[in-house]
Motif scaffolding. Structure first.
Motif, PDB file in Angstrom:
ATOM      1  N   ASP A  39      13.524 -14.048 -47.259  1.00 43.66           N
ATOM      2  CA  ASP A  39      14.032 -15.401 -47.482  1.00 43.66           C
ATOM      3  C   ASP A  39      14.416 -16.102 -46.183  1.00 43.66           C
ATOM      4  O   ASP A  39      14.893 -17.225 -46.202  1.00 43.66           O
ATOM      5  CB  ASP A  39      15.244 -15.363 -48.408  1.00 43.66           C
ATOM      6  N   GLY A  40      14.267 -15.414 -45.067  1.00 46.34           N
ATOM      7  CA  GLY A  40      14.640 -15.989 -43.777  1.00 46.34           C
ATOM      8  C   GLY A  40      16.092 -15.755 -43.413  1.00 46.34           C
ATOM      9  O   GLY A  40      16.586 -16.278 -42.418  1.00 46.34           O
ATOM     10  N   ASN A  41      16.801 -14.976 -44.218  1.00 41.67           N
ATOM     11  CA  ASN A  41      18.189 -14.649 -43.914  1.00 41.67           C
ATOM     12  C   ASN A  41      18.232 -13.615 -42.801  1.00 41.67           C
ATOM     13  O   ASN A  41      17.478 -12.650 -42.822  1.00 41.67           O
ATOM     14  CB  ASN A  41      18.893 -14.092 -45.157  1.00 41.67           C
ATOM     15  N   THR A  42      19.101 -13.838 -41.852  1.00 41.80           N
ATOM     16  CA  THR A  42      19.232 -12.890 -40.750  1.00 41.80           C
ATOM     17  C   THR A  42      20.479 -12.039 -40.937  1.00 41.80           C
ATOM     18  O   THR A  42      21.481 -12.496 -41.486  1.00 41.80           O
ATOM     19  CB  THR A  42      19.324 -13.616 -39.397  1.00 41.80           C
ATOM     20  N   SER A  43      20.378 -10.809 -40.480  1.00 39.09           N
ATOM     21  CA  SER A  43      21.498  -9.879 -40.549  1.00 39.09           C
ATOM     22  C   SER A  43      21.592  -9.136 -39.229  1.00 39.09           C
ATOM     23  O   SER A  43      20.585  -8.872 -38.583  1.00 39.09           O
ATOM     24  CB  SER A  43      21.287  -8.852 -41.660  1.00 39.09           C
ATOM     25  N   VAL A  44      22.803  -8.790 -38.876  1.00 36.34           N
ATOM     26  CA  VAL A  44      23.026  -7.971 -37.695  1.00 36.34           C
ATOM     27  C   VAL A  44      23.119  -6.529 -38.161  1.00 36.34           C
ATOM     28  O   VAL A  44      23.810  -6.217 -39.123  1.00 36.34           O
ATOM     29  CB  VAL A  44      24.318  -8.394 -36.966  1.00 36.34           C
ATOM     30  N   ASN A  45      22.409  -5.661 -37.476  1.00 34.50           N
ATOM     31  CA  ASN A  45      22.419  -4.235 -37.803  1.00 34.50           C
ATOM     32  C   ASN A  45      23.676  -3.610 -37.217  1.00 34.50           C
ATOM     33  O   ASN A  45      23.742  -3.323 -36.029  1.00 34.50           O
ATOM     34  CB  ASN A  45      21.160  -3.569 -37.238  1.00 34.50           C
ATOM     35  N   ILE A  46      24.686  -3.399 -38.049  1.00 33.12           N
ATOM     36  CA  ILE A  46      25.960  -2.866 -37.559  1.00 33.12           C
ATOM     37  C   ILE A  46      25.857  -1.399 -37.161  1.00 33.12           C
ATOM     38  O   ILE A  46      26.773  -0.863 -36.540  1.00 33.12           O
ATOM     39  CB  ILE A  46      27.091  -3.050 -38.598  1.00 33.12           C
ATOM     40  N   HIS A  47      24.755  -0.764 -37.466  1.00 36.06           N
ATOM     41  CA  HIS A  47      24.567   0.632 -37.088  1.00 36.06           C
ATOM     42  C   HIS A  47      23.956   0.776 -35.698  1.00 36.06           C
ATOM     43  O   HIS A  47      23.876   1.882 -35.173  1.00 36.06           O
ATOM     44  CB  HIS A  47      23.692   1.346 -38.115  1.00 36.06           C
ATOM     45  N   CYS A  48      23.538  -0.335 -35.110  1.00 36.53           N
ATOM     46  CA  CYS A  48      22.944  -0.331 -33.773  1.00 36.53           C
ATOM     47  C   CYS A  48      24.061  -0.154 -32.736  1.00 36.53           C
ATOM     48  O   CYS A  48      25.049  -0.898 -32.728  1.00 36.53           O
ATOM     49  CB  CYS A  48      22.205  -1.652 -33.539  1.00 36.53           C
ATOM     50  N   GLN A  49      23.908   0.820 -31.861  1.00 37.44           N
ATOM     51  CA  GLN A  49      24.933   1.113 -30.859  1.00 37.44           C
ATOM     52  C   GLN A  49      25.182  -0.087 -29.939  1.00 37.44           C
ATOM     53  O   GLN A  49      26.322  -0.362 -29.572  1.00 37.44           O
ATOM     54  CB  GLN A  49      24.553   2.345 -30.034  1.00 37.44           C
ATOM     55  N   GLN A  50      24.144  -0.827 -29.592  1.00 39.13           N
ATOM     56  CA  GLN A  50      24.304  -1.997 -28.729  1.00 39.13           C
ATOM     57  C   GLN A  50      25.161  -3.064 -29.401  1.00 39.13           C
ATOM     58  O   GLN A  50      25.987  -3.707 -28.744  1.00 39.13           O
ATOM     59  CB  GLN A  50      22.943  -2.578 -28.365  1.00 39.13           C
ATOM     60  N   VAL A  51      24.997  -3.240 -30.690  1.00 35.78           N
ATOM     61  CA  VAL A  51      25.806  -4.215 -31.440  1.00 35.78           C
ATOM     62  C   VAL A  51      27.259  -3.763 -31.456  1.00 35.78           C
ATOM     63  O   VAL A  51      28.172  -4.569 -31.240  1.00 35.78           O
ATOM     64  CB  VAL A  51      25.269  -4.398 -32.879  1.00 35.78           C
ATOM     65  N   GLN A  52      27.498  -2.489 -31.671  1.00 35.47           N
ATOM     66  CA  GLN A  52      28.862  -1.970 -31.679  1.00 35.47           C
ATOM     67  C   GLN A  52      29.511  -2.139 -30.306  1.00 35.47           C
ATOM     68  O   GLN A  52      30.685  -2.520 -30.214  1.00 35.47           O
ATOM     69  CB  GLN A  52      28.860  -0.503 -32.092  1.00 35.47           C
ATOM     70  N   ASP A  53      28.750  -1.885 -29.238  1.00 36.98           N
ATOM     71  CA  ASP A  53      29.275  -2.061 -27.878  1.00 36.98           C
ATOM     72  C   ASP A  53      29.601  -3.526 -27.608  1.00 36.98           C
ATOM     73  O   ASP A  53      30.638  -3.841 -27.012  1.00 36.98           O
ATOM     74  CB  ASP A  53      28.277  -1.543 -26.837  1.00 36.98           C
ATOM     75  N   ASP A  54      28.723  -4.439 -28.047  1.00 38.03           N
ATOM     76  CA  ASP A  54      28.977  -5.875 -27.883  1.00 38.03           C
ATOM     77  C   ASP A  54      30.257  -6.280 -28.608  1.00 38.03           C
ATOM     78  O   ASP A  54      31.073  -7.036 -28.073  1.00 38.03           O
ATOM     79  CB  ASP A  54      27.817  -6.704 -28.428  1.00 38.03           C
TER      80      ASP A  54
END
Length: 65
Positions: A39-54
């Motif tokens: 549907d074009g909805n975006t999500s952030v992958n909270i399991h990604c280590q880079q996202v957690q570090d950010d």
């Protein structure tokens, strides 16, 4: 990360491709930072280590402010 951004801007229609549930799950398991569903909805992958570090870096910056 640079490679992913380059590929998105080099081929914006690729960004709009429909992803099945299994493809989304594969993207999450592969550690992609951002996932776009059918549907074009975006999500952030909270399991990604880079996202957690950010996130930790942003919280630390807010505590210092």
């Amino acid at each position: 990360m640079k490679k992913m951004l380059y590929s998105l801007f080099a081929s914006p229609d690729r960004l709009l491709q429909v992803m099945s549930h299994s493809e989304i799950q594969d993207s999450i398991e592969d550690g992609d930072r951002i996932v776009v569903d059918a549907d074009g909805n975006t999500s952030v992958n909270i399991h990604c280590q880079q996202v957690q570090d950010d996130f930790k870096r942003h919280v630390a910056a807010l505590k210092r402010a």
